[in-house]
Design an enzyme around this catalytic site. Structure first.
Site, PDB file in Angstrom:
ATOM      1  N   ASP A  95       0.867  -1.187   0.000  1.00  0.00           N
ATOM      2  CA  ASP A  95       0.000   0.000   0.000  1.00  0.00           C
ATOM      3  C   ASP A  95       0.896   1.227   0.000  1.00  0.00           C
ATOM      4  O   ASP A  95       1.107   1.880   1.022  1.00  0.00           O
ATOM      5  CB  ASP A  95      -0.933  -0.010   1.204  1.00  0.00           C
ATOM      6  N   HIS A 234      -7.339   7.789   7.150  1.00  0.00           N
ATOM      7  CA  HIS A 234      -6.210   6.865   7.000  1.00  0.00           C
ATOM      8  C   HIS A 234      -6.467   5.995   5.768  1.00  0.00           C
ATOM      9  O   HIS A 234      -7.379   5.163   5.763  1.00  0.00           O
ATOM     10  CB  HIS A 234      -6.098   5.969   8.258  1.00  0.00           C
ATOM     11  N   GLY A 373      -1.948   6.658  14.120  1.00  0.00           N
ATOM     12  CA  GLY A 373      -3.304   6.117  14.221  1.00  0.00           C
ATOM     13  C   GLY A 373      -3.333   4.924  15.157  1.00  0.00           C
ATOM     14  O   GLY A 373      -2.469   4.051  15.080  1.00  0.00           O
ATOM     15  N   HIS A 399       4.287   4.217  13.389  1.00  0.00           N
ATOM     16  CA  HIS A 399       3.139   4.624  12.559  1.00  0.00           C
ATOM     17  C   HIS A 399       1.788   4.225  13.141  1.00  0.00           C
ATOM     18  O   HIS A 399       0.758   4.699  12.695  1.00  0.00           O
ATOM     19  CB  HIS A 399       3.276   4.075  11.142  1.00  0.00           C
ATOM     20  N   GLY A 400       1.776   3.339  14.121  1.00  0.00           N
ATOM     21  CA  GLY A 400       0.484   2.928  14.666  1.00  0.00           C
ATOM     22  C   GLY A 400       0.659   1.929  15.774  1.00  0.00           C
ATOM     23  O   GLY A 400       1.770   1.769  16.305  1.00  0.00           O
TER      24      GLY A 400
END
EC number: 6.5.1.-
Length: 476
Positions: A95, A234, A373, A399-400
């Site tokens: 992604d 997101h 996130g 990142h999360g």
DNA sequence: ATGTCC
């Protein structure tokens, strides 16, 4: 992960010395508990990455690192072209340019609360979500090329947003170096109906409330106060990025053989930066970054349209937009010398500190906003880049939350309806086309994001600024 | 993450 195989550098940093074909060390940032929970695969994969040609500094793992395709998710690695450095599709992820943007509604919780359900329903009806979701925009060939070259800047020109948004996006909304001709026709065809769609998996659109403030000065400079309502989006480059990953993985497997690169793992397929496949991939990947930036820009426009009908006073000013699956050419200190290196960040957020020349004026003193996130139903966090991050991790942070449980295991453990009901009981509205998707993304399937951001802060990768908690979540 | 297997 077995702690005995690592050298402890500090409470939040661990090292593996370069031995047996490793060209540089591995450095993992985590506390002892997060490290203990981390899969052995993270260590194995990070060690494998250090064996690739032209790697400089170290291979870094962020506190949220977990097992990925070839490279760990939550991994950072930089390569020097003049040392035969490589670029790897697996080092960016499928992604491409998946990322997070957060908007300030300019409203307080009390103003949103009575309309929360109305907003959630309207957003769910307006923003296409789910596997294979299709939008209302259809780009012809020429428009597709312009979008892939122009990113969010193109989207704003088309009327999806405001020119001032662009200052608040990495690369000012347009990634240079995009080469649409390096993107397959198939990838472009897959993307044609998917502009302005959220997708599935861990992607979401959330209405959130600012909770705890950790750094009052930086929070104020970001315009954040407790009780403020934010919207966070997101998502990534949808089918286009995925197809580019698939296309180039194959080409890189052949290129690695052709260039005599010994791969400790087939999944680390890569090509020299200065090679036809390497250059083509970078051009295609930059085009995918623009696709993701345009996608988040269009979704922002749809979100603003919904708010304009229901709460016309909402501002929805963009705080910032970050990408956490990229490879970017940046200047970094390597053994005390400034060099141009190709930094792969896979599930890692760029975290430029105060004074970085690429940051807009608004963030020159604070460092860039680092948007982390959480999982659905848990808090998210806003951090700021630090000066120390430059030498610690090529200016990168987590990142999360990072998955603690496989999707399969999550589906066996929870029902989607059960998760939605539990969250509703806590005042969090969830709208999703897929019960299964909701079960896969159950909060319990993730690590505690709070521990992750504390580790990132204490390790010096980024500075904790504010916590945001969910009010409503549109889930793919 | 993903037209959740060309």
């Amino acid at each position: 992960m077995d702690i005995n195989r690592l050298t402890r550098l500090s409470e939040f940093a661990w090292r593996i010395e370069p031995v047996d074909g490793m060209r540089v060390p591995v450095i993992i940032y985590a506390d002892e508990i997060l490290l203990g929970e981390m899969d052995e695969k993270v260590r194995e994969q990070a060690v494998n990455v250090t064996m690739l040609p032209g790697i400089v500094g170290a291979c870094y793992a962020m506190p949220d690192a977990h097992w990925g395709y070839g490279f760990p998710i939550g991994g950072v690695a930089a390569f020097a072209p003049e040392q035969g450095g490589v670029v790897s599709a697996g080092g960016v992820g499928f992604d491409i340019s998946c990322g997070v943007r957060t908007l300030h509604t300019g409203l307080k919780r009390e103003q949103i609360d009575p309309l929360k359900k109305t907003l959630a329903d309207a957003l769910y009806a307006t923003v296409p979500v789910g596997v294979g979701s299709r939008g209302h925009i259809r780009l012809d060939h020429a428009q597709m090329e312009e979008m892939l070259r122009g990113g969010a800047e193109w989207a704003v020109r088309q009327g999806y947003g405001r020119s001032e948004d662009l200052e608040r996006i990495e690369e000012r909304g347009r990634m240079a170096g995009a080469e649409p001709e390096a993107v397959s026709v198939h990838a472009k065809e897959r993307q044609r109906p998917e502009m302005g769609t959220l997708g599935s998996g861990n992607h979401y659109l959330e209405i959130q409330e600012v909770g705890e403030i950790y750094d009052a000065a930086i929070a104020a400079s970001f315009g954040l106060a407790s009780g403020d309502v934010m919207v966070t989006i997101h998502c990534g480059s949808r089918g286009l990025g995925h197809q580019i990953g698939t296309d180039y993985l194959k080409r890189m497997q052949a290129a690695a053989v052709q260039h005599g690169i010994v791969l400790p793992d087939r999944e680390l397929a890569c090509a020299p930066i200065d090679s036809p496949v390497g250059r083509d991939y970078l051009g295609a990947m930059c085009a995918a970054i623009n696709c993701a930036l345009a996608n988040r820009q269009i979704i922002t426009h749809l979100t603003r349209r919904v708010f304009a009908e229901i709460l016309p006073d909402a501002r929805l000013d963009l705080l910032y937009d970050v990408s956490h699956n990229t490879c970017k050419v940046e200047e970094h200190l390597v053994h005390g010398r400034k060099r141009q290196v190709y930094v792969h960040r896979k599930g890692a957020t760029r975290a430029f500190g105060p004074g970085h020349p690429d940051l807009p004026k608004a963030f020159r003193e604070s460092g860039q906003p680092v948007l982390i996130g959480g999982s659905m139903g848990t808090a998210s966090y806003i951090l700021a880049g630090t000066a120390s991050g430059e030498t610690l991790s090529f200016a990168s942070a987590c990142h999360g939350a990072g998955r603690a449980m496989s999707r399969h295991q999550a589906v066996r453990t929870w029902g989607g309806r059960e998760v939605v009901d539990e969250l509703a009981a806590r005042g969090i509205i969830v709208r999703s086309p897929s019960w299964r998707g909701v079960a896969e993304e159950a909060p319990g399937a993730y690590k505690d994001v709070h521990d992750v951001v504390i580790a990132a802060d204490r390790a010096g990768l980024a500075r904790l600024v504010a916590q945001v908690t969910p009010m409503a979540c549109i889930k793919g």
